[in-house]
Design an enzyme around this catalytic site. Structure first.
Site, PDB file in Angstrom:
ATOM      1  N   TYR A 299      -1.373  -3.567  -7.056  1.00 29.54           N
ATOM      2  CA  TYR A 299      -1.734  -4.766  -5.451  1.00 29.54           C
ATOM      3  C   TYR A 299      -2.053  -4.258  -4.765  1.00 29.54           C
ATOM      4  CZ  TYR A 299       2.259  -7.417  -2.937  1.00 29.54           C
ATOM      5  OH  TYR A 299       2.415  -8.295  -2.010  1.00 29.54           O
ATOM      6  N   GLY A 300      -2.591  -5.251  -4.345  1.00 27.93           N
ATOM      7  CA  GLY A 300      -3.008  -5.723  -3.057  1.00 27.93           C
ATOM      8  C   GLY A 300      -4.033  -4.411  -2.598  1.00 27.93           C
ATOM      9  N   GLY A 301      -4.045  -3.723  -1.406  1.00 31.03           N
ATOM     10  CA  GLY A 301      -4.918  -2.725  -1.281  1.00 31.03           C
ATOM     11  C   GLY A 301      -4.731  -1.177  -1.929  1.00 31.03           C
TER      12      GLY A 301
ATOM     13  N   LYS B  72      -9.607  -2.036   1.270  1.00 24.47           N
ATOM     14  CA  LYS B  72      -9.219  -1.260   2.185  1.00 24.47           C
ATOM     15  C   LYS B  72      -9.908   0.430   1.710  1.00 24.47           C
ATOM     16  CE  LYS B  72      -6.227  -3.196   4.698  1.00 24.47           C
ATOM     17  NZ  LYS B  72      -6.533  -3.744   6.266  1.00 24.47           N
TER      18      LYS B  72
ATOM     19  N   LYS C 238      -2.572 -10.358  12.988  1.00 20.83           N
ATOM     20  CA  LYS C 238      -4.659 -10.185  13.843  1.00 20.83           C
ATOM     21  C   LYS C 238      -4.518 -12.079  12.685  1.00 20.83           C
ATOM     22  CE  LYS C 238      -6.832  -6.564  11.495  1.00 20.83           C
ATOM     23  NZ  LYS C 238      -6.270  -6.407  11.260  1.00 20.83           N
ATOM     24  N   THR C 239      -4.286 -11.545  11.287  1.00 22.14           N
ATOM     25  CA  THR C 239      -4.500 -13.674  10.996  1.00 22.14           C
ATOM     26  C   THR C 239      -4.050 -14.339  11.658  1.00 22.14           C
ATOM     27  OG1 THR C 239      -4.718 -12.526   8.716  1.00 22.14           O
ATOM     28  CG2 THR C 239      -3.981 -14.762   8.861  1.00 22.14           C
TER      29      THR C 239
ATOM     30  N   SER D  84      -1.612  -3.118  11.353  1.00 18.64           N
ATOM     31  CA  SER D  84      -0.715  -3.857  10.298  1.00 18.64           C
ATOM     32  C   SER D  84       0.207  -4.244  11.262  1.00 18.64           C
ATOM     33  CB  SER D  84      -0.949  -3.291   9.014  1.00 18.64           C
ATOM     34  OG  SER D  84      -1.414  -2.430   8.715  1.00 18.64           O
ATOM     35  N   ALA D  85       0.746  -5.875  10.152  1.00 19.11           N
ATOM     36  CA  ALA D  85       1.548  -6.385  11.006  1.00 19.11           C
ATOM     37  C   ALA D  85       2.008  -6.725  12.477  1.00 19.11           C
ATOM     38  CB  ALA D  85       2.910  -6.131  10.541  1.00 19.11           C
ATOM     39  N   CYS D  86       0.951  -6.784  12.899  1.00 21.33           N
ATOM     40  CA  CYS D  86       0.823  -7.826  14.797  1.00 21.33           C
ATOM     41  C   CYS D  86       0.076  -8.988  14.924  1.00 21.33           C
ATOM     42  CB  CYS D  86       0.192  -6.604  15.725  1.00 21.33           C
ATOM     43  SG  CYS D  86       0.857  -4.645  15.538  1.00 21.33           S
TER      44      CYS D  86
ATOM     45  N   ARG E 244       2.313 -12.021  -0.485  1.00 17.96           N
ATOM     46  CA  ARG E 244       1.045 -12.534  -0.264  1.00 17.96           C
ATOM     47  C   ARG E 244       0.792 -13.374  -0.629  1.00 17.96           C
ATOM     48  NH1 ARG E 244      -1.672  -8.157   3.233  1.00 17.96           N
ATOM     49  NH2 ARG E 244      -0.080  -6.314   3.548  1.00 17.96           N
TER      50      ARG E 244
ATOM     51  N   ASP F 258      -9.541  -9.442   9.693  1.00 17.28           N
ATOM     52  CA  ASP F 258      -9.135  -7.407   8.598  1.00 17.28           C
ATOM     53  C   ASP F 258     -10.000  -6.752   9.105  1.00 17.28           C
ATOM     54  OD1 ASP F 258      -7.117  -6.624   7.819  1.00 17.28           O
ATOM     55  OD2 ASP F 258      -7.453  -6.295   6.134  1.00 17.28           O
TER      56      ASP F 258
ATOM     57  N   ASN G   2       6.755  -8.326   2.096  1.00 19.78           N
ATOM     58  CA  ASN G   2       5.262  -7.693   2.215  1.00 19.78           C
ATOM     59  C   ASN G   2       4.468  -8.479   1.031  1.00 19.78           C
ATOM     60  OD1 ASN G   2       2.468  -6.830   2.545  1.00 19.78           O
ATOM     61  ND2 ASN G   2       3.056  -5.326   1.037  1.00 19.78           N
TER      62      ASN G   2
ATOM     63  N   HIS H 116     -11.093  -1.783  11.624  1.00 21.52           N
ATOM     64  CA  HIS H 116     -10.218  -2.548  10.947  1.00 21.52           C
ATOM     65  C   HIS H 116     -10.026  -4.024  11.752  1.00 21.52           C
ATOM     66  CE1 HIS H 116      -5.698  -2.846   9.681  1.00 21.52           C
ATOM     67  NE2 HIS H 116      -5.880  -3.804   9.046  1.00 21.52           N
TER      68      HIS H 116
ATOM     69  N   ARG I 178       2.841  -3.085  19.398  1.00 22.64           N
ATOM     70  CA  ARG I 178       3.471  -4.589  19.573  1.00 22.64           C
ATOM     71  C   ARG I 178       3.769  -3.140  20.300  1.00 22.64           C
ATOM     72  NH1 ARG I 178       6.551  -8.134  15.867  1.00 22.64           N
ATOM     73  NH2 ARG I 178       5.500  -8.381  14.557  1.00 22.64           N
TER      74      ARG I 178
ATOM     75  N   ASN J  75      -1.426 -16.902  22.933  1.00 22.89           N
ATOM     76  CA  ASN J  75      -3.153 -16.349  23.974  1.00 22.89           C
ATOM     77  C   ASN J  75      -3.921 -16.648  24.276  1.00 22.89           C
ATOM     78  OD1 ASN J  75      -0.455 -14.575  22.718  1.00 22.89           O
ATOM     79  ND2 ASN J  75      -1.433 -14.235  21.121  1.00 22.89           N
TER      80      ASN J  75
ATOM     81  N   ARG K 119       1.278  -1.202   0.234  1.00 18.27           N
ATOM     82  CA  ARG K 119       0.086   0.124  -0.087  1.00 18.27           C
ATOM     83  C   ARG K 119       0.801   1.177   0.036  1.00 18.27           C
ATOM     84  NH1 ARG K 119      -1.543   0.675   4.417  1.00 18.27           N
ATOM     85  NH2 ARG K 119      -1.243  -0.709   5.926  1.00 18.27           N
TER      86      ARG K 119
HETATM   87  C1  OXD Z   1      -2.870  -4.452   6.310  1.00 15.00           C
HETATM   88  C2  OXD Z   1      -3.520  -5.562   5.612  1.00 15.00           C
HETATM   89  O1  OXD Z   1      -2.170  -3.745   6.159  1.00 15.00           O
HETATM   90  O2  OXD Z   1      -4.664  -5.829   5.543  1.00 15.00           O
HETATM   91  O3  OXD Z   1      -3.343  -3.934   7.434  1.00 15.00           O
HETATM   92  O4  OXD Z   1      -2.785  -5.801   4.616  1.00 15.00           O
HETATM   93 MN    MN Z   2      -5.407  -4.880   7.524  1.00 17.43          MN
END
Ligand code: OXD
Ligand code: MN
Length: 602
Positions: free
Chosen positions: A212-214, A221, A267-268, A263-265, A384, A288, A382, A241, A415, A514, A70
């Site tokens: 690309y992506g988002g 997004k 979630k998935t 992002s990148a913490c 995917r 997401d 990044n 989000h 984080r 967790n 993004r």
């Molecule tokens: C983000 C994503 O950046 O889900 O949050 O790709």
């Molecule tokens: Mn996201």
């Protein structure tokens, strides 16, 4: 050409775009498997898609080096006034932006097909779902939209002749001259010509120059967060989000949790977690985005507007996230990962060494050299995977319930190597909104214009995704709380899996463990779970959370203790640096929450 709709507004818009972008032809996407296969064949034949021998119906793509993520500095909220976009968004005057973009859009699809993708964000026909129409000149986008949203003629049927849709225009920004082709290269425009533009008052998206992506899958997004957040404000709901998970205790009772992390913490990973505590089960509703609305019973119901996962590949392994690994065994798209000799994918952190000679994400031969700390990664950080949610072994059987699932708890996290305890609970809705408003996360890579190690505030994990003034967004949350009854409201929690000891080691193992924190949250939502009231909210007593064998009693104490001095610094930063950004639009309720905690901390 056969136009599969009588919706005059849609027909008119498609015609206008065709006239502006002058594609070679127009294709209305019907959503069938045969059409998906045709789309893939076009890309395999042109050399842009590489079939993966080891994974059925799965393909690898390599993007241009300028088009790998993004682009926040090329993402614009073109509301009528700058004040409306607020301090956290890039604003451009919509009239000026349209003038600039129309020059780029004129003839931009020359030599290409223009695809019209009717899509539904949310189960088709759900009262919470929204319809968008994405026009794109990228078959890669079409294929990804097949996985990430519900697409095709069935959406047009729900739209009907008079229905409303969100127009989403996308072009890779690379017109082709007669006889010219992409030559197997990823088409896009240079960075300074990329525009990911949102017109919130018009509920419209124009995205140019990135594939690309988002930036390009406009349902995600752009629509489901930036435009939907504005609609949610105006229509009294929430577009967030947040992942959504279902947790079931050993006696079979279930609760639903929504959680916002920058992002990148992970979630998935959290959405697909496999509990380490016996008898508990976690299932996935979404990883997401969450759209939430009050139901007739006064409770908040959430849907996952997406139909697939667009997950970060590196770090995903059978130990970190086996459910994600199983989700991508087939029918998946991989972008910018490495290719093995036998036709499979590989990335850093996949859980095993690179087998032999690979082709890296730039298309060059790559052999793992563990002695070389400077070696460039084989997969882009990044990179995917795009995979259908229905393939996830942990997907909840009711994940597509059009009514949504009733949310019991809302979590925030980030984080945070220090200060923030493993978990604490808000005293009230407004205290929960306060927690969301101060979410921050340590910057882990120096990819932003911020030094690694710094805490970047990312309120509600919506910093890059809120389509209007963030102060008004906080106020919207306060109002949503005021319009509901406390006994029906979800409870709010703040979690931190990333606490470190003084010598820099993780104090908490994370991942499946967790679930121990989720269990306490479950119990708190049931009016149980041992807790102490502290200045920052309710904290678990040291014996309230089942301690994993790998965590010492001393570390557990540290994870669950109140760091008074750290919190005083945290709040001083909120007061001096964070909150002033929102000026007079900062709700007074949040200042009251801040003051109350400051006072109690002494
Ligand atoms: C983000 C994503 O950046 O889900 O949050 O790709
Ligand atoms: Mn996201």
């Amino acid at each position: 050409m056969n136009i599969p709709t009588n919706n005059q507004k849609l027909i008119k818009w498609v015609k206008e775009i065709e006239e502006m972008c002058t594609p070679d032809n127009v294709v209305w996407i019907d959503g069938t498997k045969a059409e998906y296969d045709r789309m893939i064949k076009i890309m395999v034949d042109s050399g842009i898609a590489i079939p993966l021998k080891k994974r059925s119906n799965s393909y690898l793509f390599r993007s241009d080096a300028s088009d790998v993520a993004r682009v926040e500095n090329r993402t614009f909220i073109a509301s009528k006034s700058k004040e409306e976009a607020g301090p956290t968004n890039n604003w451009i005057d919509p009239v000026e932006l349209k003038i600039v973009m129309k020059v780029l859009l004129k003839g931009c699809m020359k030599g290409r097909s223009m695809y019209v993708i009717p899509f539904s964000m949310g189960p088709i026909g759900s009262p919470i779902a929204k319809i968008g129409i994405e026009i794109t000149d990228s078959p890669y986008v079409v294929a990804n939209m097949y996985i990430m949203a519900r697409v095709g003629t069935k959406v047009l049927r729900v739209l009907g002749d008079e229905g409303e849709f969100i127009p989403c225009l996308h072009s890779v920004g690379k017109p082709l001259e007669q006889g010219q082709s992409d030559g197997g290269q990823w088409p896009c425009a240079p960075i300074e010509k990329k525009y990911i533009s949102h017109f919130p008052e018009e509920r419209m998206i124009w995205s140019y120059g990135s594939g690309y992506g988002g930036n390009a899958l406009l349902g995600k997004k752009c629509l489901a967060l930036r435009i939907a957040s504005v609609q949610a404000r105006d229509e009294e709901w929430l577009a967030e989000h947040m992942l959504i998970l279902k947790i079931t205790n050993p006696s079979g009772k279930s609760k639903y949790v929504a959680a916002a992390f920058p992002s990148a913490c992970g979630k998935t990973n959290l959405a697909m977690l496999i509990p380490t505590i016996p008898g508990w089960k976690v299932e996935t509703v979404g990883d997401d985005i969450s759209w939430m609305k009050y139901g007739a019973d006064g409770r908040l119901y959430a849907i996952n507007p997406e139909a697939g996962f667009f997950g970060v590949a590196p770090g995903t392994s059978m130990s970190s996230n086996p459910n994600a690994m199983r989700s991508i065994e087939k029918n998946s798209i991989f972008t910018n990962v490495a290719l093995t000799e036998d036709g499979d994918i590989w990335w850093e952190g996949i859980g095993y060494d690179a087998p032999g000679k690979l082709i890296d994400w730039t298309g060059k031969p790559w052999v793992q050299d563990k002695s070389n700390k400077e070696q460039k990664p084989a997969a882009h950080p990044n990179s995917r995977f795009t995979a259908p949610a229905s393939q996830c072994p942990s997907i909840a059987s009711n994940w597509e319930d059009p009514a949504g699932v009733p949310i019991d708890a809302i979590l925030f996290g980030g984080r945070r190597p220090s200060t923030i305890p493993l978990v604490h609970q808000a005293r009230s809705w407004n205290h929960g909104v306060f927690m969301g408003s101060i979410v921050g996360s340590e910057v882990t890579a120096a990819t932003l214009d911020v030094k690694a190690g710094i805490i970047r505030r990312d309120p509600f994990a919506m910093l890059p995704f809120c389509g209007y003034h963030m102060g008004d967004y906080f106020d919207h949350w306060i109002k949503v709380g005021a319009s509901s009854k406390p006994d029906k409201q979800p409870k709010f929690f703040f979690v931190n899996w990333f606490r470190k000891s003084k010598d820099g080691n993780w104090l908490w193992p994370g991942f499946g463990d967790n679930s121990r924190v989720l269990k306490w949250i479950f119990e708190r939502c049931d009016g149980k779970g041992k807790a102490l009231e502290t200045p920052i909210g309710y904290m678990p007593t040291v014996d309230a959370i089942d301690r994993p064998a790998s965590v010492s009693a001393e570390d557990m104490k540290e994870l669950l203790s109140l760091d008074k001095e750290g919190w005083k610094k945290e709040l001083a930063d909120v007061r001096a640096e964070h909150y002033p950004k929102f000026g007079s639009r900062l709700p007074k309720e949040l200042l009251s929450e801040l003051e109350a905690i400051e006072k109690q901390l002494g």
